[in-house]
Design a protein around this motif. Structure first.
Motif, PDB file in Angstrom:
ATOM      1  N   ALA A  28       0.832  -1.211   0.000  1.00  0.00           N
ATOM      2  CA  ALA A  28       0.000   0.000   0.000  1.00  0.00           C
ATOM      3  C   ALA A  28       0.866   1.261   0.000  1.00  0.00           C
ATOM      4  N   ALA A  29       2.037   1.186   0.641  1.00  0.00           N
ATOM      5  CA  ALA A  29       2.926   2.355   0.720  1.00  0.00           C
ATOM      6  C   ALA A  29       3.512   2.722  -0.640  1.00  0.00           C
ATOM      7  N   LEU A  30       3.411   1.813  -1.605  1.00  0.00           N
ATOM      8  CA  LEU A  30       3.910   2.133  -2.949  1.00  0.00           C
ATOM      9  C   LEU A  30       2.968   3.098  -3.676  1.00  0.00           C
ATOM     10  N   GLN A  31       1.679   3.079  -3.282  1.00  0.00           N
ATOM     11  CA  GLN A  31       0.707   3.915  -3.995  1.00  0.00           C
ATOM     12  C   GLN A  31       1.043   5.406  -3.927  1.00  0.00           C
ATOM     13  N   PRO A  32       1.256   5.968  -2.726  1.00  0.00           N
ATOM     14  CA  PRO A  32       1.612   7.396  -2.698  1.00  0.00           C
ATOM     15  C   PRO A  32       2.955   7.680  -3.390  1.00  0.00           C
ATOM     16  N   ALA A  33       3.848   6.695  -3.397  1.00  0.00           N
ATOM     17  CA  ALA A  33       5.126   6.896  -4.110  1.00  0.00           C
ATOM     18  C   ALA A  33       4.867   6.999  -5.613  1.00  0.00           C
ATOM     19  N   LEU A  34       4.038   6.102  -6.126  1.00  0.00           N
ATOM     20  CA  LEU A  34       3.681   6.151  -7.551  1.00  0.00           C
ATOM     21  C   LEU A  34       2.958   7.457  -7.870  1.00  0.00           C
ATOM     22  N   ASP A  35       2.024   7.815  -7.024  1.00  0.00           N
ATOM     23  CA  ASP A  35       1.267   9.051  -7.252  1.00  0.00           C
ATOM     24  C   ASP A  35       2.180  10.273  -7.238  1.00  0.00           C
ATOM     25  N   GLY A  36       3.256  10.181  -6.450  1.00  0.00           N
ATOM     26  CA  GLY A  36       4.200  11.290  -6.358  1.00  0.00           C
ATOM     27  C   GLY A  36       5.266  11.272  -7.442  1.00  0.00           C
ATOM     28  N   GLY A  37       5.190  10.302  -8.359  1.00  0.00           N
ATOM     29  CA  GLY A  37       6.096  10.312  -9.506  1.00  0.00           C
ATOM     30  C   GLY A  37       7.249   9.326  -9.450  1.00  0.00           C
ATOM     31  N   ALA A  38       7.333   8.508  -8.388  1.00  0.00           N
ATOM     32  CA  ALA A  38       8.397   7.494  -8.341  1.00  0.00           C
ATOM     33  C   ALA A  38       8.090   6.408  -9.377  1.00  0.00           C
ATOM     34  N   LYS A  39       9.104   6.038 -10.150  1.00  0.00           N
ATOM     35  CA  LYS A  39       8.885   5.093 -11.252  1.00  0.00           C
ATOM     36  C   LYS A  39       9.013   3.645 -10.773  1.00  0.00           C
ATOM     37  N   VAL A  40       8.199   3.298  -9.784  1.00  0.00           N
ATOM     38  CA  VAL A  40       8.225   1.935  -9.248  1.00  0.00           C
ATOM     39  C   VAL A  40       7.562   1.022 -10.272  1.00  0.00           C
ATOM     40  N   ALA A  41       8.284  -0.027 -10.677  1.00  0.00           N
ATOM     41  CA  ALA A  41       7.803  -0.869 -11.784  1.00  0.00           C
ATOM     42  C   ALA A  41       7.621  -2.329 -11.367  1.00  0.00           C
ATOM     43  N   GLY A  42       7.923  -2.649 -10.106  1.00  0.00           N
ATOM     44  CA  GLY A  42       7.746  -4.032  -9.692  1.00  0.00           C
ATOM     45  C   GLY A  42       8.028  -4.225  -8.221  1.00  0.00           C
ATOM     46  N   TYR A  43       7.582  -5.366  -7.710  1.00  0.00           N
ATOM     47  CA  TYR A  43       7.699  -5.687  -6.278  1.00  0.00           C
ATOM     48  C   TYR A  43       7.892  -7.192  -6.129  1.00  0.00           C
TER      49      TYR A  43
END
Ligand code: GBH
Length: 457
Positions: free
Chosen positions: A389-404
Motif C-alpha cells: 500500500a505504501a507504494l501507492q503514494p510513491a507512484l502518485d508522487g512520480g516514483a517510477k516503481v515498476a515491480g515488487y
C-alpha cells in the motif's frame, strides 16, 4: 482484508514476484560439479552460524525444481527472482562452464517461461567461489575482473531467454558484514578491507553491466542495493547531521557511484586511511565504470533507521535508536512502511532512475503451525499489505516503481541465523521438505488475482 479505503492502482506490466537466493534454497552443495563457496566454508566453521546450520541441504530446491516451479506458478506471480551460484557454473570462479550447473539454470529458466513467469536473474548473491577468496576475495581487484568474465558467460548462455539481470545483491552486506564486522562470510573484521571489497564489488558491477550489454543486448540490467531511509531521533542539528552520515554509509556510498557521481566526499573524509582512495584502489576510469548507465535500480527494503549523534561511536559518530512505541519484526527491525514511500520519492528526486524495482521486502516472525497444518502468519500478512500500500503514494508522487518482489518464496537458510528465522510466504518443514502456503502467501495470491483483474486491493 483491506488496509486502505481506496483500491490500489498499479501501472500496467507491473512485475509482481517472489525472490530467493541460490545458497539459501538450493542445497546439493557438492553435487554435479559445484565448487565450494565462501558460505560453505563459513557455515562449516564452528560458531559462525546459529546452531551450526549450513546450506548443504537447505530447501533441497536443486532436486525439487519442477514442484517448486509449480508452487511459484500457483501463487500467481508474473516474475521470479533467483540467483545463480557462481561456483555451480564455474567451480573455481574461473575457466570453462560446468555443463551440469548450466543445465540446472537452463531448466529453471525454461520452466519459468513455460509457466508464463519472467525470470529475474541475480548474478551474485554472496556465494563467492572459495578459490577466489583464497586469492584475496573482493578486497582484490582480480575478483571483479573474474566476476565480469562470469557475467559474460551467464549472459551469453542464458541471455537468449533471460531479459532481466541484477549484477550484485546488496554490496553493503557483502562488503561490510563479510569483511568489516565478520558476521557474514568470509568473516573478516577490518574496516579498510571492507571498503576495498565495496570498491571492487562496484567495479565488478560496472564490468558485469558491460558484459550483459555485450552478450545480451536486449536485456535490462541493474544492481540491487539494501537501502534504509534514515530519520533523526530529534530535530536537532546534531542528530540531523548524524543521520546524514549514516545515510552516506548505508545508502549514498553505493547510490552515488552507481549514478556516476563517484563516492560521497563526506564519507571519504570520515574514512580517512580506510577509504579506497587512500588505499590507492580507485583507478583512472573507475568512476565511469561504476557509473555505467543501468536500466533500473533494485531496492531491498525491510525497515528504516532512526539515528542520534554519538560522538566517538565508530567512524560515523552516530548510533541507531529504537523508538519504543513502534512495532517490530523478528530481527527487532521496526515496521516502517511510510519510510518505503519516502525512500522511493527521495530516490526518484536525487537519482532519477529509469525504473525502480523492490527486489526484496518482507519480514521474519516466529510462525506457528496449527494442528491442522496451516500457518497463520497474520503479522507478516499485515506487513506485506502495508508495504504494498505504501507504494501507492510513491507512484502518485512520480516514483517510477515498476515491480515488487516479496522476500521470500519460502523459508530458507537465513545466513548467520540459520533456519531459525523464517521469511517465507510458504512454510518449509526442514525435516520432510513439505511446503505449505502460509496465510501471507494466500493473501498475496488473492491480492494478485484481484490486482490483475483490475479490481484493486
Ligand atoms: C537480505 O539481507 C538478503 O538479500 C537476503 O538474502 C536475506 O535473506 C534477507 O535480506 C533477510 O535478511 O543483526 O539485524 O543485521 C538483508 C540484510 C543481513 C539482514 C543480516 C539480517 C542479520 C540481522 N540482512 N542481518 S541484523
Amino acid at each position: 482484508m483491506t488496509t486502505t479505503p481506496d483500491p490500489l492502482h498499479f501501472p500496467p506490466r507491473f512485475a509482481w514476484g517472489v525472490a530467493t537466493a541460490s545458497y539459501q534454497i538450493e542445497g546439493a552443495a557438492t553435487e554435479d560439479g559445484r565448487g565450494p563457496s565462501i558460505w560453505d566454508t563459513f557455515s562449516h566453521t564452528p560458531g559462525k552460524v546459529k546452531d551450526g546450520d549450513t546450506g548443504d541441504v537447505a530447501c533441497d530446491h536443486y532436486h525439487r525444481l519442477d514442484t517448486d516451479l509449480d508452487l511459484i506458478q500457483a501463487l500467481g506471480v508474473n516474475a521470479y527472482r533467483f540467483s545463480v551460484a557462481w561456483p555451480r557454473l564455474q567451480p573455481t570462479g574461473r575457466g570453462p562452464v560446468n555443463p551440469k550447473g548450466l543445465d540446472f539454470y537452463s531448466r529453471l529458466v525454461d520452466g519459468l517461461l513455460t509457466r508464463g513467469i519472467t525470470p529475474w536473474l541475480t548474478l551474485y548473491h554472496w556465494d563467492l567461489p572459495q578459490p577466489l577468496q583464497d586469492q584475496g576475495g573482493w578486497p582484490v581487484r582480480d575478483t571483479a575482473l573474474a566476476f565480469g568474465d562470469y557475467a559474460a558467460i551467464v549472459a551469453d548462455e542464458l541471455g537468449d531467454r533471460v531479459q532481466h539481470f541484477i549484477t550484485i545483491n546488496e554490496p553493503w552486506c557483502a562488503a561490510f558484514l563479510g569483511y568489516g564486522i565478520g558476521i557474514h562470510a568470509p568473516g573478516h573484521r577490518d574496516l579498510a578491507q571492507s571498503y576495498a571489497a565495496a570498491h571492487h564489488l562496484l567495479v565488478g558491477h560496472g564490468l558485469a553491466v558491460q558484459a550483459v550489454r555485450a552478450n545480451a543486448p536486449a536485456a535490462q540490467v541493474g544492481i540491487t542495493l539494501n537501502l534504509y531511509e534514515g530519520y533523526p531521533a530529534t530535530d536537532t542539528l546534531a542528530d540531523r547531521a548524524a543521520t546524514r552520515r549514516q545515510d552516506g554509509f548505508q545508502n549514498r556510498w553505493y547510490l552515488d557511484p552507481v549514478y556516476g557521481l563517484g563516492y560521497p566526499q563526506d564519507i571519504v573524509d570520515l574514512l580517512g586511511e580506510a577509504s579506497p582512495q587512500a588505499q590507492g584502489l580507485v583507478l583512472p576510469g573507475d568512476v565511469e565504470l561504476m557509473g555505467v548507465p543501468t536500466d533500473f535500480l533494485g531496492v531491498n527494503m525491510y525497515s528504516r533507521s532512526v539515528i542520534e549523534d554519538a560522538p566517538g561511536e565508530g567512524f560515523l559518530h552516530s548510533r541507531a535508536v529504537r523508538p519504543p512505541e513502534s512495532e517490530y519484526t523478528g530481527f527487532d527491525w521496526e515496521v516502517a512502511p511510510q519510510s518505503l514511500t519516502d525512500l522511493m520519492l527521495r530516490l526518484q528526486r536525487d537519482y532519477d532512475p529509469p525504473a525502480i524495482y523492490i527486489t526484496e521486502n518482507g519480514a521474519t516472525y516466529p510462525d506457528t503451525v496449527e494442528a491442522d497444518g496451516s500457518v497463520q502468519d497474520a503479522a507478516r500478512t499485515r506487513y506485506f499489505q502495508q508495504h504494498i500500500a505504501a507504494l501507492q503514494p510513491a507512484l502518485d508522487g512520480g516514483a517510477k516503481v515498476a515491480g515488487y518482489f516479496a522476500w521470500s518464496l519460502m523459508d530458507n537458510f537465513e545466513w548467520a541465523e540459520g533456519y531459525e528465522k523464517r521469511f517465507g510466504i510458504v512454510h518449509v518443514d526442514f525435516g520432510t521438505q513439505a511446503r505449505t502456503v502460509k496465510q501471507s502467501g494466500r493473501w498475496y495470491q488473492d491480492f494478485l488475482a484481484r490486482t490483475k483483474a483490475g479490481v484493486g486491493a
